[in-house]
Design a protein around this motif. Structure first.
Motif, PDB file in Angstrom:
ATOM      1  N   PRO A  70      -0.132  20.826  16.348  1.00 51.35           N
ATOM      2  CA  PRO A  70      -1.616  20.824  16.314  1.00 51.35           C
ATOM      3  C   PRO A  70      -2.449  21.728  16.877  1.00 51.35           C
ATOM      4  N   GLU A  71      -3.533  22.243  16.264  1.00 49.37           N
ATOM      5  CA  GLU A  71      -4.436  23.189  16.949  1.00 49.37           C
ATOM      6  C   GLU A  71      -5.108  22.585  17.945  1.00 49.37           C
ATOM      7  N   ALA A  72      -5.041  23.312  19.318  1.00 54.03           N
ATOM      8  CA  ALA A  72      -5.867  22.973  20.382  1.00 54.03           C
ATOM      9  C   ALA A  72      -7.347  23.211  20.306  1.00 54.03           C
ATOM     10  N   THR A  73      -7.289  24.312  19.448  1.00 57.24           N
ATOM     11  CA  THR A  73      -8.924  25.040  19.378  1.00 57.24           C
ATOM     12  C   THR A  73      -9.559  24.649  17.944  1.00 57.24           C
ATOM     13  N   ALA A  74     -10.580  24.141  17.643  1.00 56.90           N
ATOM     14  CA  ALA A  74     -11.020  23.689  16.319  1.00 56.90           C
ATOM     15  C   ALA A  74     -11.522  25.020  15.580  1.00 56.90           C
ATOM     16  N   PRO A  75     -11.446  24.854  14.250  1.00 51.88           N
ATOM     17  CA  PRO A  75     -11.710  26.063  13.386  1.00 51.88           C
ATOM     18  C   PRO A  75     -13.267  25.893  13.307  1.00 51.88           C
ATOM     19  N   ASP A  76     -13.621  27.200  13.195  1.00 55.03           N
ATOM     20  CA  ASP A  76     -15.088  27.406  13.035  1.00 55.03           C
ATOM     21  C   ASP A  76     -15.513  26.960  11.707  1.00 55.03           C
TER      22      ASP A  76
END
Length: 340
Positions: A70-76
């Motif tokens: 799971p991505e730790a950084t949210a997409p823009d």
């Protein structure tokens, strides 16, 4: 659990999600004494279970499974909305729709994890981040080792927090996606040799095995990395043109032609990835945001509609792709077996 030194050949087939990695490829690699890896990314929970079962039906040898963490950084998201608008004229020319921007899911991560608890494999590796302690505990409870893919020293230090048995160290020459934990970060430009030299002492203290990967195109290059301390090497691009792979014909042909340069771009998925330069990259690279996996789904219909030509496909390839051959997995691994 997996012992890399127990394999006859210290070569791992890198996971290549999106179609190239078939059960036939994974099984062939493992049957030849190396380690195949089933790519779980982008698959539905049902499709993943089917491919896992199919692979088991083709080999009794150990193989690994790779999941997208799971991505730790949210997409823009706002940037993805603007990017979608830029895609609309091309989609119209191709006669396809571009989906609305939606908040991404977790790639059915926990459903796949449950499948791997019920039907364990010796090694599960993670890309784009690291699993939390609870996930690691669940896998170890069923006898599965954990591997984490890193592309920087900083990410390696973070990865050691969950005490992985295996660390996959990815250099900048690798084809396909870079494994940075932070999708918005600039890729580390340390060479694979430099990364290996910095991470290896940490791995030895942590008692983690090292798989070196990224731009490994010859048995001689693999031998150099093994002599430098890697426990195994992973090949990705080299497997894209073997007969057992599911690589799309235009992608395969472009690799074998060897006429294009490789570039790193976010244009196809929103994450940095290395591929063969084509028209889509020329048109959209400079405006593509760090919005993975939203961008991946925005461009999917365009990629699917142009599957008979190379100009709008994600032609993933490592820097040294010109070593690719039209051959079987046995022929490819046979060359490496002679030197390793």
């Amino acid at each position: 659990m997996i012992d890399l030194h127990a394999r006859r050949l210290p070569v791992v087939q890198a996971p290549m999600a999106g179609g190239p990695t078939t059960p036939e490829l994974v099984a062939a690699v493992s049957n030849l004494g190396a380690l195949g890896t089933l790519a779980g990314g982008y698959l539905s929970a049902e499709a993943f279970e089917e491919k896992l079962s199919a692979t088991r039906g083709l080999t009794d040898e150990p193989f690994a499974v790779n999941l997208f963490a799971p991505e730790a950084t949210a997409p823009d998201v706002p940037a993805a909305e603007r990017f979608r608008e830029r895609l609309l004229p091309l989609a119209e020319r191709l006669g396809v729709e571009v989906p609305e921007v939606r908040v991404p899911g977790d790639d059915t991560f926990f459903e796949k994890l449950a499948t791997l608890e019920a039907s364990p494999v010796p090694l599960v590796t993670f890309t784009f981040g690291m699993p939390d302690h609870a996930v690691v505990k669940r896998l170890r409870a069923v006898g599965t080792a954990v591997g984490i893919t890193v592309a920087s020293v900083e990410d390696a230090v973070l990865a050691f927090e969950v005490e992985p048995e295996v660390l996959i160290v990815q250099g900048p020459s690798a084809g396909g996606h870079r494994a940075n934990f932070d999708q918005a970060a600039l890729p580390d430009q340390l060479s694979l040799d430099q990364l290996l030299a910095r991470i290896l002492p940490l791995a030895r203290v942590a008692r983690a095995s090292i798989i070196a990967t990224g731009g490994i195109d010859t048995p001689e290059r693999a031998r150099t990395l093994l002599d430098a301390g890697a426990d195994a090497v992973a090949l990705g691009t080299a497997f894209l043109t073997v007969h057992e792979s599911g690589t799309r014909p235009p992608h395969r042909e472009a690799l074998l032609a060897g006429t294009r340069e490789t570039v790193v771009t976010r244009a196809f998925s929103g994450r940095n990835a290395r591929g063969l330069r084509n028209r889509f990259i020329d048109e959209f690279d400079l405006v593509a945001p760090a919005s993975y996996p939203i961008v991946h789904f925005l461009t999917k219909s365009i990629r699917d509609a142009s599957s008979d030509g190379p100009e709008y496909l994600n032609l993933w390839a490592g820097e040294n792709y010109r070593s690719c051959r039209d051959e079987t997995a046995e022929e490819l691994l046979g060359r490496f077996a002679e030197a390793l």
